[in-house]
Design a protein around this motif. Structure first.
Motif, PDB file in Angstrom:
ATOM      1  N   ASN A 136      41.677 -22.783   5.431  1.00 44.59           N
ATOM      2  CA  ASN A 136      42.689 -21.726   6.155  1.00 44.59           C
ATOM      3  C   ASN A 136      43.478 -21.195   5.142  1.00 44.59           C
ATOM      4  OD1 ASN A 136      41.451 -22.437   8.638  1.00 44.59           O
ATOM      5  ND2 ASN A 136      42.933 -24.402   8.755  1.00 44.59           N
ATOM      6  N   LYS A 137      43.997 -22.072   4.086  1.00 42.19           N
ATOM      7  CA  LYS A 137      45.072 -21.224   3.309  1.00 42.19           C
ATOM      8  C   LYS A 137      44.427 -20.190   2.560  1.00 42.19           C
ATOM      9  CE  LYS A 137      48.050 -22.292  -0.782  1.00 42.19           C
ATOM     10  NZ  LYS A 137      48.217 -23.318  -1.839  1.00 42.19           N
ATOM     11  N   TYR A 138      43.369 -20.190   2.129  1.00 41.79           N
ATOM     12  CA  TYR A 138      42.548 -19.197   1.420  1.00 41.79           C
ATOM     13  C   TYR A 138      41.648 -18.438   1.976  1.00 41.79           C
ATOM     14  CZ  TYR A 138      44.198 -21.632  -2.526  1.00 41.79           C
ATOM     15  OH  TYR A 138      45.233 -22.155  -3.579  1.00 41.79           O
ATOM     16  N   LYS A 139      41.831 -18.453   3.457  1.00 49.66           N
ATOM     17  CA  LYS A 139      41.157 -17.666   4.597  1.00 49.66           C
ATOM     18  C   LYS A 139      39.473 -17.484   4.272  1.00 49.66           C
ATOM     19  CE  LYS A 139      45.191 -14.784   5.138  1.00 49.66           C
ATOM     20  NZ  LYS A 139      46.075 -15.482   4.455  1.00 49.66           N
ATOM     21  N   ALA A 140      39.008 -18.523   4.031  1.00 52.20           N
ATOM     22  CA  ALA A 140      37.612 -18.859   3.690  1.00 52.20           C
ATOM     23  C   ALA A 140      36.930 -18.740   4.814  1.00 52.20           C
ATOM     24  CB  ALA A 140      37.223 -19.898   2.762  1.00 52.20           C
ATOM     25  N   GLU A 141      35.701 -17.873   4.910  1.00 56.21           N
ATOM     26  CA  GLU A 141      34.807 -17.937   6.139  1.00 56.21           C
ATOM     27  C   GLU A 141      34.090 -19.184   6.175  1.00 56.21           C
ATOM     28  OE1 GLU A 141      34.733 -15.580   8.526  1.00 56.21           O
ATOM     29  OE2 GLU A 141      36.153 -14.304   7.334  1.00 56.21           O
ATOM     30  N   ILE A 142      33.896 -19.759   7.470  1.00 60.28           N
ATOM     31  CA  ILE A 142      33.086 -21.031   7.716  1.00 60.28           C
ATOM     32  C   ILE A 142      31.460 -20.678   7.613  1.00 60.28           C
ATOM     33  CG2 ILE A 142      32.462 -22.647   9.118  1.00 60.28           C
ATOM     34  CD1 ILE A 142      35.396 -22.781   8.105  1.00 60.28           C
ATOM     35  N   ASN A 143      31.103 -19.791   7.877  1.00 66.10           N
ATOM     36  CA  ASN A 143      29.542 -19.414   7.978  1.00 66.10           C
ATOM     37  C   ASN A 143      29.240 -18.443   7.090  1.00 66.10           C
ATOM     38  OD1 ASN A 143      29.017 -21.327  10.080  1.00 66.10           O
ATOM     39  ND2 ASN A 143      29.827 -20.040  11.504  1.00 66.10           N
ATOM     40  N   GLN A 144      29.987 -17.920   6.184  1.00 61.90           N
ATOM     41  CA  GLN A 144      29.573 -17.021   5.207  1.00 61.90           C
ATOM     42  C   GLN A 144      30.279 -17.569   3.866  1.00 61.90           C
ATOM     43  OE1 GLN A 144      31.275 -13.340   6.277  1.00 61.90           O
ATOM     44  NE2 GLN A 144      31.163 -12.469   4.311  1.00 61.90           N
TER      45      GLN A 144
END
Length: 195
Positions: A136-144
């Protein structure tokens, strides 16, 4: 009306601002991670079940010699995802640690001896992200796949979401630039010490 548009623009710019690297944690294998205290570039990668194929492509595209010469540290964030909330955190991390160890040993075993030594010589750290706070902090995609390169001071250089050969080439170019700037940084430090 002008004031509300201005405030909206400020809020949007804040929500899309780059995140600097700031971590104080223990890795899955009980190594202390204190960043940006490494004083070297860090490549942050986010792993989930949903992006496993793309992350494998990223790993295959990495130039190990370049990563080593550029003194880039590899930090892999793993989120178990889809786990029942009643499972204790320690038990979940023990399972993740076991899977990481098995996968890593298996993937290294297929390499020729020279490449195997190159991989084992890299500084690779693994972090578990049970509650996906770092995602969440680094706005990383879950499925990408999400890969972020930080410089030696923890400032974000580039961020790549999703895999393609063009994006892999762009990341390689940024690592080369980082290596040059890191060499300049090291040279300046040496010059100051020699005075």
């Amino acid at each position: 009306m002008k004031c509300s548009c201005f405030l909206l623009l400020i809020l949007l710019s804040l929500s899309y601002s780059e995140e600097n690297l700031d971590l104080q944690r223990n890795s899955l294998f009980n190594k202390k991670i204190s960043l940006p205290d490494y004083k070297s570039p860090v490549l942050l990668s986010f792993f989930t079940k949903g992006n496993q194929h793309e992350m494998n492509l990223w790993i295959e595209s990495l130039n190990l010699g370049l990563i080593k010469r550029a003194n880039v540290k590899l930090l892999n964030i793993i989120s178990p995802g889809g786990m029942f909330f009643m499972i204790p955190k320690k038990k979940a991390f023990d399972k993740i640690k076991k899977v990481v160890q098995q996968e890593f040993e298996e993937s290294v075993s297929y390499l020729d001896p020279k490449d195997r030594l190159a991989v084992l010589d890299l500084d690779i750290r693994w972090l578990g992200d049970y509650k996906r706070q770092l995602f969440n902090k680094y706005k990383a995609e879950i499925n990408q796949s999400t890969v972020i390169l930080f410089d030696h001071s923890g400032k974000q250089i580039t961020r790549v979401d999703g895999y393609s050969k063009t994006k892999a080439a762009k990341l390689k170019l940024e690592v080369l630039k980082t290596m040059k700037s890191y060499d300049r940084y090291e040279n300046k430090r040496r010059q100051l010490q020699n005075r």
